[in-house]
Design a protein around this motif. Structure first.
Motif, mmCIF file in Angstrom:
data_model
loop_
_atom_site.group_PDB
_atom_site.id
_atom_site.type_symbol
_atom_site.label_atom_id
_atom_site.label_comp_id
_atom_site.label_asym_id
_atom_site.label_seq_id
_atom_site.Cartn_x
_atom_site.Cartn_y
_atom_site.Cartn_z
ATOM 1 N N PHE A 5 -55.934 -96.559 -42.961
ATOM 2 C CA PHE A 5 -54.828 -96.585 -41.705
ATOM 3 C C PHE A 5 -53.417 -97.031 -42.086
ATOM 4 O O PHE A 5 -53.420 -97.790 -43.224
ATOM 5 N N GLU A 58 -50.125 -100.868 -32.552
ATOM 6 C CA GLU A 58 -49.268 -101.410 -33.674
ATOM 7 C C GLU A 58 -47.655 -101.010 -33.460
ATOM 8 O O GLU A 58 -46.846 -101.814 -33.715
ATOM 9 N N GLU A 59 -47.480 -99.628 -32.913
ATOM 10 C CA GLU A 59 -46.088 -99.394 -32.968
ATOM 11 C C GLU A 59 -45.463 -99.969 -31.651
ATOM 12 O O GLU A 59 -44.347 -100.716 -31.786
ATOM 13 N N GLU A 79 -49.208 -97.540 -40.236
ATOM 14 C CA GLU A 79 -48.458 -97.324 -39.301
ATOM 15 C C GLU A 79 -47.158 -97.204 -39.615
ATOM 16 O O GLU A 79 -46.857 -96.922 -40.915
ATOM 17 N N SER A 80 -45.885 -97.005 -38.601
ATOM 18 C CA SER A 80 -44.778 -96.618 -39.113
ATOM 19 C C SER A 80 -44.040 -97.584 -40.324
ATOM 20 O O SER A 80 -43.246 -96.987 -40.997
ATOM 21 N N SER A 81 -44.301 -98.794 -39.926
ATOM 22 C CA SER A 81 -43.526 -99.515 -41.098
ATOM 23 C C SER A 81 -44.281 -99.273 -42.314
ATOM 24 O O SER A 81 -43.451 -99.559 -43.497
ATOM 25 N N MET A 92 -49.750 -103.697 -39.069
ATOM 26 C CA MET A 92 -48.263 -104.129 -38.982
ATOM 27 C C MET A 92 -48.332 -105.597 -39.727
ATOM 28 O O MET A 92 -46.833 -106.121 -39.913
ATOM 29 N N THR A 93 -49.237 -106.403 -40.080
ATOM 30 C CA THR A 93 -49.090 -107.639 -40.504
ATOM 31 C C THR A 93 -48.979 -107.581 -42.051
ATOM 32 O O THR A 93 -48.890 -108.605 -42.594
ATOM 33 N N ALA A 146 -50.212 -111.206 -32.321
ATOM 34 C CA ALA A 146 -50.424 -109.993 -31.410
ATOM 35 C C ALA A 146 -51.768 -109.206 -31.967
ATOM 36 O O ALA A 146 -52.066 -108.150 -31.306
ATOM 37 N N LYS A 147 -52.355 -109.663 -33.222
ATOM 38 C CA LYS A 147 -53.624 -108.784 -33.387
ATOM 39 C C LYS A 147 -54.818 -108.986 -32.448
ATOM 40 O O LYS A 147 -55.784 -108.317 -32.418
ATOM 41 N N ILE A 174 -46.349 -102.983 -30.413
ATOM 42 C CA ILE A 174 -46.251 -104.326 -30.603
ATOM 43 C C ILE A 174 -44.975 -104.736 -31.474
ATOM 44 O O ILE A 174 -44.232 -105.714 -31.505
ATOM 45 N N THR A 175 -44.949 -103.980 -32.523
ATOM 46 C CA THR A 175 -44.009 -104.263 -33.669
ATOM 47 C C THR A 175 -42.540 -103.941 -33.082
ATOM 48 O O THR A 175 -41.892 -104.881 -33.162
ATOM 49 N N LEU A 198 -46.496 -111.278 -35.211
ATOM 50 C CA LEU A 198 -47.378 -110.275 -35.275
ATOM 51 C C LEU A 198 -48.983 -110.486 -35.592
ATOM 52 O O LEU A 198 -49.813 -109.811 -35.214
ATOM 53 N N ARG A 212 -39.996 -106.943 -33.031
ATOM 54 C CA ARG A 212 -38.807 -106.696 -33.817
ATOM 55 C C ARG A 212 -37.442 -106.551 -32.952
ATOM 56 O O ARG A 212 -36.495 -107.089 -33.218
#
Lengths: 138, 159
Positions: free
Chosen positions: B67, A49-50, B69-71, B37-38, A20-21, A52-53, A17, A57
């Motif tokens: 901001f 972000e969605e 995200e879904s996590s 996400m991180t 991937a930034k 890539i996550t 992750l 995962r």
């Protein structure tokens, strides 16, 4: 991937992750150079972000030996991004609707719904291991 | 193109911060910056920990969060579930319009109420919570709710 993919720039990163930034930052910088508004930037950042996550995962199962491919083409009229993992793929229509009463208190499962809410096109390609994201200039 | 050779102009991303202020029977969790996400696991871990402390109420102040995200949203849900398991309640305070939109779109506002201030959230006065479009099924009232939420004016929800 879809036809026209040759016109896209490509970045390949390790399935990580933090790594991937970098493509995310590159894409958001190009969006900034093209003068997109804050709302559009928020939408693309969220979708990136969605996607890539999910690739990290669910597709690559957090396996550090695998990679994530990010292809993109940013113009003043359109943002197009493709994200591909090395997983077996999946059928997005099998993902439960996270807004149904029986699913609301689940901690996971909102990523695809959010991508679809914020972008104009969210389509899964190949055998379901790649997603194509498009946002047209408003 | 290889990631190591890319010219990259860093895009401003506010560092994520999280702080817990524990009180007698409550805790206020201040989340700020960008919950990406991180770092979203930090939000989830903190809310799970605080939610398991048998508190009457866990207040999550989102005033400084720009901001998520879904996590991260999932982390808030995890905190809500943990607090409920321990007979407590999770209450959310003052999300920005972007994040409020996410909470409404995902219908998470049906799980935890949104309050205009920490003081209101720490109290028991349910009428102090901010209106949600989920509270108003018809479009006219939904518009009113959105308008009210934009101005951060507390309005009693309909009976």
């Amino acid at each position: 991937m879809k036809s026209g993919a040759d016109a896209l720039k490509e970045i390949v990163v390790a399935n990580d992750l933090a790594a991937a930034k970098q493509p995310e930052q590159v894409i958001l910088a190009e969006i900034g150079h093209c003068g997109y508004c804050e709302n559009s930037t928020f939408a693309v950042k969220l979708a990136l972000e969605e996607a890539i996550t999910n690739a990290f995962r669910h597709g690559n199962k957090a396996d550090p030996r695998k990679t994530i491919r990010v292809r993109y083409d940013i113009t003043p009229l359109k943002v197009e991004i493709e994200i591909e993992d090395e997983g077996e793929g999946f059928r997005p229509d099998t993902v439960p609707d996270p807004t149904l009463p029986e699913n609301i208190d689940r901690p996971h499962g909102r990523g695809i719904m959010l991508m679809r809410a914020y972008l104009d096109v969210v389509e899964y390609c190949g055998h379901g291991n790649a997603v194509r994201l498009v946002m047209h200039r408003k | 193109m290889n990631a190591e050779t890319l010219p990259c102009t860093p895009v401003h991303e506010t560092p994520f911060t999280i702080r817990v202020d524990r009180q007698a029977d409550a805790a206020v969790v201040y989340a700020g910056g960008s919950c990406t996400m991180t770092v979203s696991k930090r939000l989830a871990d903190t809310l799970r920990e605080v939610g398991g402390e048998n508190l009457r109420v866990v207040v999550l102040d989102l005033t400084g969060l720009d901001f998520i995200e879904s996590s991260g949203l999932g982390g808030i849900v995890a905190g809500y579930l943990r607090a409920r398991l321990h007979k407590g309640e999770l209450r959310v305070v003052n999300p920005t319009p972007d994040i409020r939109k996410l909470l409404e779109m995902t219908r998470l506002v049906q799980l935890f109420p949104i309050y205009p201030s920490i003081e209101a959230a720490l109290g028991d006065n349910v009428a102090a919570r901010m209106p949600s479009t989920a509270d108003f099924p018809d479009s006219k009232a939904s518009s009113a709710a959105r308008s009210a939420s934009t101005t951060k004016t507390p309005v009693s929800p309909p009976v």
